[in-house]
Design a protein around this motif. Sequence first.
Motif, PDB file in Angstrom:
ATOM      1  N   ALA A   6      -4.378   1.667 -25.100  1.00 17.21           N
ATOM      2  CA  ALA A   6      -3.342   2.148 -26.022  1.00 17.21           C
ATOM      3  C   ALA A   6      -3.123   1.157 -27.161  1.00 17.21           C
ATOM      4  CB  ALA A   6      -2.043   2.408 -25.268  1.00 17.21           C
ATOM      5  N   ARG A  10      -4.104   1.450 -31.271  1.00 17.53           N
ATOM      6  CA  ARG A  10      -3.110   1.268 -32.343  1.00 17.53           C
ATOM      7  C   ARG A  10      -3.585   0.182 -33.315  1.00 17.53           C
ATOM      8  NH1 ARG A  10       2.673   2.254 -33.054  1.00 17.53           N
ATOM      9  NH2 ARG A  10       3.529   0.670 -34.409  1.00 17.53           N
ATOM     10  N   ALA A  20      -4.631   6.698 -44.492  1.00  9.19           N
ATOM     11  CA  ALA A  20      -4.234   8.116 -44.369  1.00  9.19           C
ATOM     12  C   ALA A  20      -2.872   8.335 -45.019  1.00  9.19           C
ATOM     13  CB  ALA A  20      -4.192   8.525 -42.898  1.00  9.19           C
ATOM     14  N   GLU A  21      -1.953   7.396 -44.786  1.00  9.56           N
ATOM     15  CA  GLU A  21      -0.623   7.514 -45.403  1.00  9.56           C
ATOM     16  C   GLU A  21      -0.730   7.465 -46.923  1.00  9.56           C
ATOM     17  OE1 GLU A  21       2.860   5.366 -43.250  1.00  9.56           O
ATOM     18  OE2 GLU A  21       1.015   4.451 -42.528  1.00  9.56           O
ATOM     19  N   MET A  26      -1.213  13.281 -48.506  1.00 11.44           N
ATOM     20  CA  MET A  26      -0.021  12.845 -47.766  1.00 11.44           C
ATOM     21  C   MET A  26       1.088  12.374 -48.695  1.00 11.44           C
ATOM     22  SD  MET A  26       0.395  13.215 -44.637  1.00 11.44           S
ATOM     23  CE  MET A  26      -0.544  14.436 -43.789  1.00 11.44           C
ATOM     24  N   GLN A  30       4.738  14.023 -49.002  1.00 14.36           N
ATOM     25  CA  GLN A  30       6.006  13.304 -48.883  1.00 14.36           C
ATOM     26  C   GLN A  30       6.894  13.472 -50.109  1.00 14.36           C
ATOM     27  OE1 GLN A  30       3.908   9.685 -47.487  1.00 14.36           O
ATOM     28  NE2 GLN A  30       5.613   9.507 -46.092  1.00 14.36           N
ATOM     29  N   TYR A 125      -6.128  11.393 -29.044  1.00 16.31           N
ATOM     30  CA  TYR A 125      -5.185  10.329 -29.444  1.00 16.31           C
ATOM     31  C   TYR A 125      -4.751  10.467 -30.906  1.00 16.31           C
ATOM     32  CZ  TYR A 125      -3.889   5.815 -31.440  1.00 16.31           C
ATOM     33  OH  TYR A 125      -3.254   4.838 -32.165  1.00 16.31           O
ATOM     34  N   ARG A 127      -4.834  12.908 -33.102  1.00 18.33           N
ATOM     35  CA  ARG A 127      -4.073  14.101 -33.483  1.00 18.33           C
ATOM     36  C   ARG A 127      -2.702  14.121 -32.806  1.00 18.33           C
ATOM     37  NH1 ARG A 127      -4.444  16.052 -38.101  1.00 18.33           N
ATOM     38  NH2 ARG A 127      -2.405  16.494 -37.257  1.00 18.33           N
ATOM     39  N   MET A 129      -0.884  11.870 -31.038  1.00 21.45           N
ATOM     40  CA  MET A 129       0.057  10.763 -31.274  1.00 21.45           C
ATOM     41  C   MET A 129       0.568  10.804 -32.715  1.00 21.45           C
ATOM     42  SD  MET A 129       0.862   9.071 -28.631  1.00 21.45           S
ATOM     43  CE  MET A 129       1.264   7.358 -28.869  1.00 21.45           C
ATOM     44  N   SER A 133       4.506  11.397 -33.959  1.00 22.11           N
ATOM     45  CA  SER A 133       5.092  10.249 -34.669  1.00 22.11           C
ATOM     46  C   SER A 133       5.504  10.680 -36.077  1.00 22.11           C
ATOM     47  CB  SER A 133       4.090   9.096 -34.695  1.00 22.11           C
ATOM     48  OG  SER A 133       3.704   8.733 -33.391  1.00 22.11           O
ATOM     49  N   LEU A 138       7.505  14.993 -41.210  1.00 20.96           N
ATOM     50  CA  LEU A 138       6.864  15.931 -42.145  1.00 20.96           C
ATOM     51  C   LEU A 138       7.433  17.342 -41.992  1.00 20.96           C
ATOM     52  CD1 LEU A 138       3.118  14.791 -41.920  1.00 20.96           C
ATOM     53  CD2 LEU A 138       4.829  14.134 -43.606  1.00 20.96           C
ATOM     54  N   LYS A 172       5.416   9.962 -25.367  1.00 20.72           N
ATOM     55  CA  LYS A 172       4.473   9.014 -25.989  1.00 20.72           C
ATOM     56  C   LYS A 172       4.188   7.847 -25.044  1.00 20.72           C
ATOM     57  CE  LYS A 172       5.272   8.074 -30.397  1.00 20.72           C
ATOM     58  NZ  LYS A 172       6.037   7.959 -31.665  1.00 20.72           N
ATOM     59  N   PHE A 200      -9.881   9.429 -38.035  1.00 18.98           N
ATOM     60  CA  PHE A 200      -8.991   9.288 -39.204  1.00 18.98           C
ATOM     61  C   PHE A 200      -9.735   9.725 -40.467  1.00 18.98           C
ATOM     62  CE2 PHE A 200      -5.878   6.946 -36.721  1.00 18.98           C
ATOM     63  CZ  PHE A 200      -4.695   7.241 -37.381  1.00 18.98           C
ATOM     64  N   MET A 207      -8.133  16.659 -45.604  1.00 18.93           N
ATOM     65  CA  MET A 207      -7.028  16.715 -46.584  1.00 18.93           C
ATOM     66  C   MET A 207      -7.589  16.621 -48.002  1.00 18.93           C
ATOM     67  SD  MET A 207      -3.903  14.631 -44.793  1.00 18.93           S
ATOM     68  CE  MET A 207      -4.722  13.154 -44.253  1.00 18.93           C
ATOM     69  N   THR A 235       1.759   1.623 -39.000  1.00 14.72           N
ATOM     70  CA  THR A 235       1.309   1.118 -37.700  1.00 14.72           C
ATOM     71  C   THR A 235       0.488  -0.166 -37.822  1.00 14.72           C
ATOM     72  OG1 THR A 235      -0.780   2.367 -37.670  1.00 14.72           O
ATOM     73  CG2 THR A 235       1.162   3.479 -36.785  1.00 14.72           C
TER      74      THR A 235
HETATM   75  C1  HEM Z   1       2.791  10.469 -44.503  1.00 18.90           C
HETATM   76  C2  HEM Z   1       1.975  10.206 -43.591  1.00 18.90           C
HETATM   77  C3  HEM Z   1       2.304   9.497 -42.304  1.00 18.90           C
HETATM   78  C4  HEM Z   1       3.401   8.811 -41.918  1.00 18.90           C
HETATM   79  C5  HEM Z   1       4.663   8.525 -42.706  1.00 18.90           C
HETATM   80  C6  HEM Z   1       3.163   8.335 -40.568  1.00 18.90           C
HETATM   81  C7  HEM Z   1       4.044   7.592 -39.843  1.00 18.90           C
HETATM   82  C8  HEM Z   1       3.820   7.088 -38.585  1.00 18.90           C
HETATM   83  C9  HEM Z   1       4.699   6.213 -37.856  1.00 18.90           C
HETATM   84  C10 HEM Z   1       6.071   5.730 -38.350  1.00 18.90           C
HETATM   85  C11 HEM Z   1       4.122   5.911 -36.685  1.00 18.90           C
HETATM   86  C12 HEM Z   1       4.636   4.945 -35.623  1.00 18.90           C
HETATM   87  C13 HEM Z   1       5.294   5.635 -34.494  1.00 18.90           C
HETATM   88  C14 HEM Z   1       5.535   4.687 -33.317  1.00 18.90           C
HETATM   89  O1  HEM Z   1       5.320   3.500 -33.388  1.00 18.90           O
HETATM   90  O2  HEM Z   1       5.942   5.219 -32.280  1.00 18.90           O
HETATM   91  C15 HEM Z   1       2.862   6.624 -36.665  1.00 18.90           C
HETATM   92  C16 HEM Z   1       1.991   6.595 -35.620  1.00 18.90           C
HETATM   93  C17 HEM Z   1       0.789   7.242 -35.610  1.00 18.90           C
HETATM   94  N1  HEM Z   1       0.260   8.048 -36.613  1.00 18.90           N
HETATM   95 FE1  HEM Z   1       1.063   8.386 -38.393  1.00 18.90          FE
HETATM   96  N2  HEM Z   1       1.936   8.772 -40.167  1.00 18.90           N
HETATM   97  C18 HEM Z   1       1.376   9.487 -41.199  1.00 18.90           C
HETATM   98  C19 HEM Z   1       0.149  10.097 -41.224  1.00 18.90           C
HETATM   99  C20 HEM Z   1      -0.704  10.114 -40.168  1.00 18.90           C
HETATM  100  C21 HEM Z   1      -1.983  10.813 -40.170  1.00 18.90           C
HETATM  101  C22 HEM Z   1      -2.549  11.629 -41.326  1.00 18.90           C
HETATM  102  C23 HEM Z   1      -2.521  10.600 -38.952  1.00 18.90           C
HETATM  103  C24 HEM Z   1      -3.831  11.096 -38.411  1.00 18.90           C
HETATM  104  C25 HEM Z   1      -4.223  12.319 -38.531  1.00 18.90           C
HETATM  105  C26 HEM Z   1      -1.599   9.766 -38.185  1.00 18.90           C
HETATM  106  C27 HEM Z   1      -1.806   9.319 -36.900  1.00 18.90           C
HETATM  107  C28 HEM Z   1      -0.957   8.483 -36.203  1.00 18.90           C
HETATM  108  C29 HEM Z   1      -1.238   7.955 -34.880  1.00 18.90           C
HETATM  109  C30 HEM Z   1      -2.488   8.190 -34.061  1.00 18.90           C
HETATM  110  C31 HEM Z   1      -0.131   7.175 -34.504  1.00 18.90           C
HETATM  111  C32 HEM Z   1       0.054   6.427 -33.199  1.00 18.90           C
HETATM  112  C33 HEM Z   1      -0.220   4.946 -33.356  1.00 18.90           C
HETATM  113  C34 HEM Z   1      -0.014   4.250 -32.011  1.00 18.90           C
HETATM  114  O3  HEM Z   1       1.108   3.882 -31.725  1.00 18.90           O
HETATM  115  O4  HEM Z   1      -1.000   4.114 -31.292  1.00 18.90           O
HETATM  116  N3  HEM Z   1      -0.522   9.502 -38.960  1.00 18.90           N
HETATM  117  N4  HEM Z   1       2.697   7.317 -37.825  1.00 18.90           N
END
Ligand code: HEM
Length: 247
Positions: A6, A10, A20-21, A26, A30, A125, A127, A129, A133, A138, A172, A200, A207, A235
């Motif tokens: 895990a 991360r 990605a952000e 994206m 936003q 993972y 998709r 997670m 998150s 969104l 989670k 990713f 996108m 992250t």
């Molecule tokens: C505007 C775009 C995005 C924002 C603001 C965002 C925000 C976040 C935040 C705040 C977390 C942390 C959550 C936590 O620690 O529990 C997170 C985790 C994650 N996001 Fe995003 N995300 C965005 C786009 C994406 C995209 C496009 C993907 C993939 C398709 C993605 C995949 C993930 C994954 C896999 C995690 C888990 C990371 C881990 O703790 O292992 N995110 N995201």
Amino acid sequence: MNVNLASKLRQSTGKAHTMAENSAFMKCFQKGVIKQETFRKFSACLYFIYSALEAEVKRHKDDDVIGLIHFPEIERKQNLEEDLKFYYGENWREEIKIIPECQEFVDRIHEVANNDLPLLVAHSYVRYMGDLSGGQALKNLARSFMGLPEDKGTRFYEFDALNSIEAIKEFKTKYRNALDSLPVDEVTAQRIADEAIRVFTLNMNTMHGLEDEVKASVDEQTFAQIVSVVMPGSTESHPHQQMVSSK
Ligand code: HEM
């Protein structure tokens, strides 16, 4: 076997997550400048991706590795069908078309499921997670910029089995524990992490495939302004965090 999968995932995907952000799609999402016409195509992409992912995870649910990340309660296909029915009408199945970037993503899901099964973990993972998150924020954004009627059009972001922030958080933790319990060695864990970075990219490419449409619906200056803003990664560990944790 304890390979801390895990946290490895991360950490390894931190940079890819920041990218990605920072993708134009994206950022425009936003800023609320995605039109419903484009958003429904995005929902169709997600439908093709989840149909493939969920079919493959289900097909391999008795596998020692995949069985441990088979969680029917978070499946998205049914909810996406509801969204597509809302956006395209009863004939949605005939209306939706797959774009080439999304087809490549779907092909990769089937390829790993057929030839390198543990790598399917990376697809699950990234998709799920992600949806549990950032995806949660969104939902409200999409609802407000498209002015959607109550309960319509964002079923994708709703997890009926996890109906509170606490329930999502708990799930989670359960998912991360499942990742840590997978019977995989270090080499396989590293290959799963490498595949997650690739996932990713497949998401970003998908996108990107819709980007021209987003661009065409906003004036040039606004688009340029939105994409020029650099978002810090959610992250990725930042220098000040590293200083704190290295004390
Ligand atoms: C505007 C775009 C995005 C924002 C603001 C965002 C925000 C976040 C935040 C705040 C977390 C942390 C959550 C936590 O620690 O529990 C997170 C985790 C994650 N996001 Fe995003 N995300 C965005 C786009 C994406 C995209 C496009 C993907 C993939 C398709 C993605 C995949 C993930 C994954 C896999 C995690 C888990 C990371 C881990 O703790 O292992 N995110 N995201």
